[in-house]
Enzyme design. Sequence first.
Site, PDB file in Angstrom:
ATOM      1  N   LYS A  13       0.831  -1.210   0.000  1.00 14.35           N
ATOM      2  CA  LYS A  13       0.000   0.000   0.000  1.00 14.35           C
ATOM      3  C   LYS A  13       0.869   1.264   0.000  1.00 14.35           C
ATOM      4  O   LYS A  13       0.669   2.172  -0.805  1.00 14.35           O
ATOM      5  CB  LYS A  13      -0.946   0.016   1.218  1.00 14.35           C
ATOM      6  CG  LYS A  13      -1.896  -1.179   1.283  1.00 14.35           C
ATOM      7  CD  LYS A  13      -2.838  -1.116   2.474  1.00 14.35           C
ATOM      8  CE  LYS A  13      -2.156  -1.197   3.829  1.00 14.35           C
ATOM      9  NZ  LYS A  13      -1.458  -2.478   4.090  1.00 14.35           N
ATOM     10  N   ARG A  88     -10.283   0.062   8.371  1.00  9.23           N
ATOM     11  CA  ARG A  88      -9.854  -1.309   8.648  1.00  9.23           C
ATOM     12  C   ARG A  88     -10.916  -2.098   9.391  1.00  9.23           C
ATOM     13  O   ARG A  88     -10.687  -3.276   9.707  1.00  9.23           O
ATOM     14  CB  ARG A  88      -8.579  -1.280   9.503  1.00  9.23           C
ATOM     15  CG  ARG A  88      -7.278  -1.329   8.712  1.00  9.23           C
ATOM     16  CD  ARG A  88      -6.129  -1.031   9.665  1.00  9.23           C
ATOM     17  NE  ARG A  88      -4.949  -1.809   9.407  1.00  9.23           N
ATOM     18  CZ  ARG A  88      -3.839  -1.311   8.856  1.00  9.23           C
ATOM     19  NH1 ARG A  88      -3.782  -0.051   8.481  1.00  9.23           N
ATOM     20  NH2 ARG A  88      -2.791  -2.064   8.697  1.00  9.23           N
ATOM     21  N   ARG A 127      11.216  -5.501   5.471  1.00  6.72           N
ATOM     22  CA  ARG A 127      10.986  -4.068   5.224  1.00  6.72           C
ATOM     23  C   ARG A 127      11.874  -3.203   6.112  1.00  6.72           C
ATOM     24  O   ARG A 127      11.967  -3.404   7.304  1.00  6.72           O
ATOM     25  CB  ARG A 127       9.509  -3.745   5.497  1.00  6.72           C
ATOM     26  CG  ARG A 127       9.210  -2.250   5.551  1.00  6.72           C
ATOM     27  CD  ARG A 127       7.730  -1.954   5.475  1.00  6.72           C
ATOM     28  NE  ARG A 127       6.906  -2.669   6.426  1.00  6.72           N
ATOM     29  CZ  ARG A 127       5.574  -2.729   6.347  1.00  6.72           C
ATOM     30  NH1 ARG A 127       4.930  -2.114   5.372  1.00  6.72           N
ATOM     31  NH2 ARG A 127       4.887  -3.403   7.248  1.00  6.72           N
ATOM     32  N   ARG A 160      10.749  -1.293  11.383  1.00  6.20           N
ATOM     33  CA  ARG A 160       9.645  -0.936  12.276  1.00  6.20           C
ATOM     34  C   ARG A 160       9.587  -1.930  13.425  1.00  6.20           C
ATOM     35  O   ARG A 160       9.781  -3.122  13.208  1.00  6.20           O
ATOM     36  CB  ARG A 160       8.322  -0.984  11.492  1.00  6.20           C
ATOM     37  CG  ARG A 160       7.987   0.325  10.822  1.00  6.20           C
ATOM     38  CD  ARG A 160       6.854   0.221   9.856  1.00  6.20           C
ATOM     39  NE  ARG A 160       5.688  -0.512  10.349  1.00  6.20           N
ATOM     40  CZ  ARG A 160       4.574  -0.675   9.642  1.00  6.20           C
ATOM     41  NH1 ARG A 160       4.481  -0.168   8.427  1.00  6.20           N
ATOM     42  NH2 ARG A 160       3.558  -1.340  10.134  1.00  6.20           N
ATOM     43  N   ARG A 172      -0.938  -9.392  13.188  1.00  4.76           N
ATOM     44  CA  ARG A 172      -1.449  -8.369  12.263  1.00  4.76           C
ATOM     45  C   ARG A 172      -2.156  -9.019  11.072  1.00  4.76           C
ATOM     46  O   ARG A 172      -3.183  -8.532  10.610  1.00  4.76           O
ATOM     47  CB  ARG A 172      -0.310  -7.458  11.809  1.00  4.76           C
ATOM     48  CG  ARG A 172       0.094  -6.470  12.905  1.00  4.76           C
ATOM     49  CD  ARG A 172       1.479  -5.912  12.712  1.00  4.76           C
ATOM     50  NE  ARG A 172       1.655  -5.240  11.449  1.00  4.76           N
ATOM     51  CZ  ARG A 172       2.840  -5.085  10.847  1.00  4.76           C
ATOM     52  NH1 ARG A 172       3.934  -5.574  11.400  1.00  4.76           N
ATOM     53  NH2 ARG A 172       2.909  -4.459   9.711  1.00  4.76           N
TER      54      ARG A 172
HETATM   55  P1  ADP Z   1       0.883  -2.054   7.547  1.00  6.37           P
HETATM   56  O1  ADP Z   1       1.978  -1.367   6.774  1.00  6.37           O
HETATM   57  O2  ADP Z   1       1.365  -3.242   8.263  1.00  6.37           O
HETATM   58  O3  ADP Z   1      -0.356  -2.225   6.743  1.00  6.37           O
HETATM   59  P2  ADP Z   1       0.187   0.394   8.947  1.00  6.37           P
HETATM   60  O4  ADP Z   1       1.390   1.227   8.885  1.00  6.37           O
HETATM   61  O5  ADP Z   1      -0.951   0.749   8.058  1.00  6.37           O
HETATM   62  O6  ADP Z   1       0.545  -1.152   8.770  1.00  6.37           O
HETATM   63  O7  ADP Z   1      -0.366   0.330  10.440  1.00  6.37           O
HETATM   64  C1  ADP Z   1       0.494   0.010  11.527  1.00  6.37           C
HETATM   65  C2  ADP Z   1      -0.352  -0.146  12.786  1.00  6.37           C
HETATM   66  O8  ADP Z   1      -1.065   1.080  13.057  1.00  6.37           O
HETATM   67  C3  ADP Z   1      -1.444  -1.214  12.726  1.00  6.37           C
HETATM   68  O9  ADP Z   1      -0.957  -2.508  13.042  1.00  6.37           O
HETATM   69  C4  ADP Z   1      -2.434  -0.694  13.769  1.00  6.37           C
HETATM   70  O10 ADP Z   1      -1.987  -0.967  15.085  1.00  6.37           O
HETATM   71  C5  ADP Z   1      -2.361   0.821  13.563  1.00  6.37           C
HETATM   72  N1  ADP Z   1      -3.363   1.271  12.572  1.00  6.37           N
HETATM   73  C6  ADP Z   1      -3.128   1.819  11.353  1.00  6.37           C
HETATM   74  N2  ADP Z   1      -4.273   2.103  10.717  1.00  6.37           N
HETATM   75  C7  ADP Z   1      -5.280   1.717  11.549  1.00  6.37           C
HETATM   76  C8  ADP Z   1      -6.706   1.718  11.459  1.00  6.37           C
HETATM   77  N3  ADP Z   1      -7.349   2.188  10.375  1.00  6.37           N
HETATM   78  N4  ADP Z   1      -7.410   1.249  12.520  1.00  6.37           N
HETATM   79  C9  ADP Z   1      -6.793   0.799  13.623  1.00  6.37           C
HETATM   80  N5  ADP Z   1      -5.462   0.736  13.764  1.00  6.37           N
HETATM   81  C10 ADP Z   1      -4.698   1.191  12.741  1.00  6.37           C
HETATM   82  P1  ADP Z   2       2.103  -1.930   3.201  1.00  6.90           P
HETATM   83  O1  ADP Z   2       2.086  -0.420   3.238  1.00  6.90           O
HETATM   84  O2  ADP Z   2       0.919  -2.503   2.493  1.00  6.90           O
HETATM   85  O3  ADP Z   2       2.286  -2.546   4.550  1.00  6.90           O
HETATM   86  P2  ADP Z   2       4.716  -1.650   1.873  1.00  6.90           P
HETATM   87  O4  ADP Z   2       4.448  -0.797   0.692  1.00  6.90           O
HETATM   88  O5  ADP Z   2       5.406  -1.022   3.022  1.00  6.90           O
HETATM   89  O6  ADP Z   2       3.345  -2.389   2.343  1.00  6.90           O
HETATM   90  O7  ADP Z   2       5.534  -2.931   1.367  1.00  6.90           O
HETATM   91  C1  ADP Z   2       5.965  -3.948   2.282  1.00  6.90           C
HETATM   92  C2  ADP Z   2       7.378  -4.411   1.890  1.00  6.90           C
HETATM   93  O8  ADP Z   2       7.325  -5.120   0.662  1.00  6.90           O
HETATM   94  C3  ADP Z   2       8.375  -3.262   1.683  1.00  6.90           C
HETATM   95  O9  ADP Z   2       9.639  -3.675   2.129  1.00  6.90           O
HETATM   96  C4  ADP Z   2       8.367  -3.040   0.166  1.00  6.90           C
HETATM   97  O10 ADP Z   2       9.626  -2.560  -0.301  1.00  6.90           O
HETATM   98  C5  ADP Z   2       8.090  -4.449  -0.348  1.00  6.90           C
HETATM   99  N1  ADP Z   2       7.245  -4.474  -1.558  1.00  6.90           N
HETATM  100  C6  ADP Z   2       6.184  -3.674  -1.853  1.00  6.90           C
HETATM  101  N2  ADP Z   2       5.637  -4.014  -3.043  1.00  6.90           N
HETATM  102  C7  ADP Z   2       6.366  -5.056  -3.518  1.00  6.90           C
HETATM  103  C8  ADP Z   2       6.301  -5.865  -4.716  1.00  6.90           C
HETATM  104  N3  ADP Z   2       5.354  -5.672  -5.646  1.00  6.90           N
HETATM  105  N4  ADP Z   2       7.224  -6.853  -4.864  1.00  6.90           N
HETATM  106  C9  ADP Z   2       8.169  -7.059  -3.912  1.00  6.90           C
HETATM  107  N5  ADP Z   2       8.290  -6.344  -2.770  1.00  6.90           N
HETATM  108  C10 ADP Z   2       7.400  -5.351  -2.567  1.00  6.90           C
END
Ligand code: ADP
Ligand code: ADP
Length: 216
Positions: A13, A88, A127, A160, A172
């Site tokens: 994302k 979410r 990551r 992270r 998660r």
């Molecule tokens: P990821 O990259 O793993 O999708 P995010 O960076 O979006 O994670 O979120 C990290 C953490 O922040 C989540 O595990 C949760 O604890 C909190 N969080 C983020 N967005 C939301 C949401 N919309 N509702 C509740 N908790 C959230």
């Molecule tokens: P999210 O925000 O959904 O948690 P991220 O964009 O942070 O996900 O991506 C999670 C990890 O996977 C990061 O280390 C990123 O560099 C890697 N990644 C993202 N998209 C791809 C892809 N299409 N192929 C391989 N690795 C990816």
Amino acid sequence: MNVILMGPPGAGKGTQAEFIKTAFPIPHISTGDMFRVAVAEGTPMGIKAKEFMDAGKLVPDEVTIGVVKERLAKDDCAQGFLLDGFPRTVPQAEALDEVLGAMGRQVDAVVDIQVPASILLERMTGRVTCKACKTVYHLKFSPPAQAGVCDHCQGELVQRSDDNEIAVVENRLKVYEEQTAILADYYKNQGCLVAVDGNRDTKEVFADIKAALEKI
Ligand code: ADP
Ligand code: ADP
Ligand code: ZN
């Protein structure tokens, strides 16, 4: 253009949001990023959110909804937004519909980035993020030129805290399946769901997203 990026943790994302920002002039609103800033600043909301984040749980709806409502009221969201990681839960989606409805607006597209669970674990545990400019790398899939150093600003690359413990990462993924995945049906019923195969090269994934958003 009111867009939501949906998908399990590690789906890409944040990575796709960076591409989308360059093609469409809408603000990127990541609740995860907002919570991490609040944690780093040690605000009361950050202190509360940290407990849940460290356990791989969702921050309670009333806190999260409040944060997003405040953010969407800012001027830069007048022409649209790119929500990343929100909603979410069903109550969050309902609250968003209510806020937008009151403004005479609606969700235009929900991009659901689909990646098999078996791939997500490695995505998350590999990551690393630049401490300074927040660019995201992957130790195996998109490593920096020099280990531990950001290609763009020479900043330090850090993991992270919720990505480095397997139990938290697994929780998660479980929370996503239990509370968030159902939103695909919610938005399918609204007719705005766009499913995208996220298990491909980032540029291929983006090409599909771009084509879908150009149709809005
Ligand atoms: P990821 O990259 O793993 O999708 P995010 O960076 O979006 O994670 O979120 C990290 C953490 O922040 C989540 O595990 C949760 O604890 C909190 N969080 C983020 N967005 C939301 C949401 N919309 N509702 C509740 N908790 C959230
Ligand atoms: P999210 O925000 O959904 O948690 P991220 O964009 O942070 O996900 O991506 C999670 C990890 O996977 C990061 O280390 C990123 O560099 C890697 N990644 C993202 N998209 C791809 C892809 N299409 N192929 C391989 N690795 C990816
Ligand atoms: Zn950097």
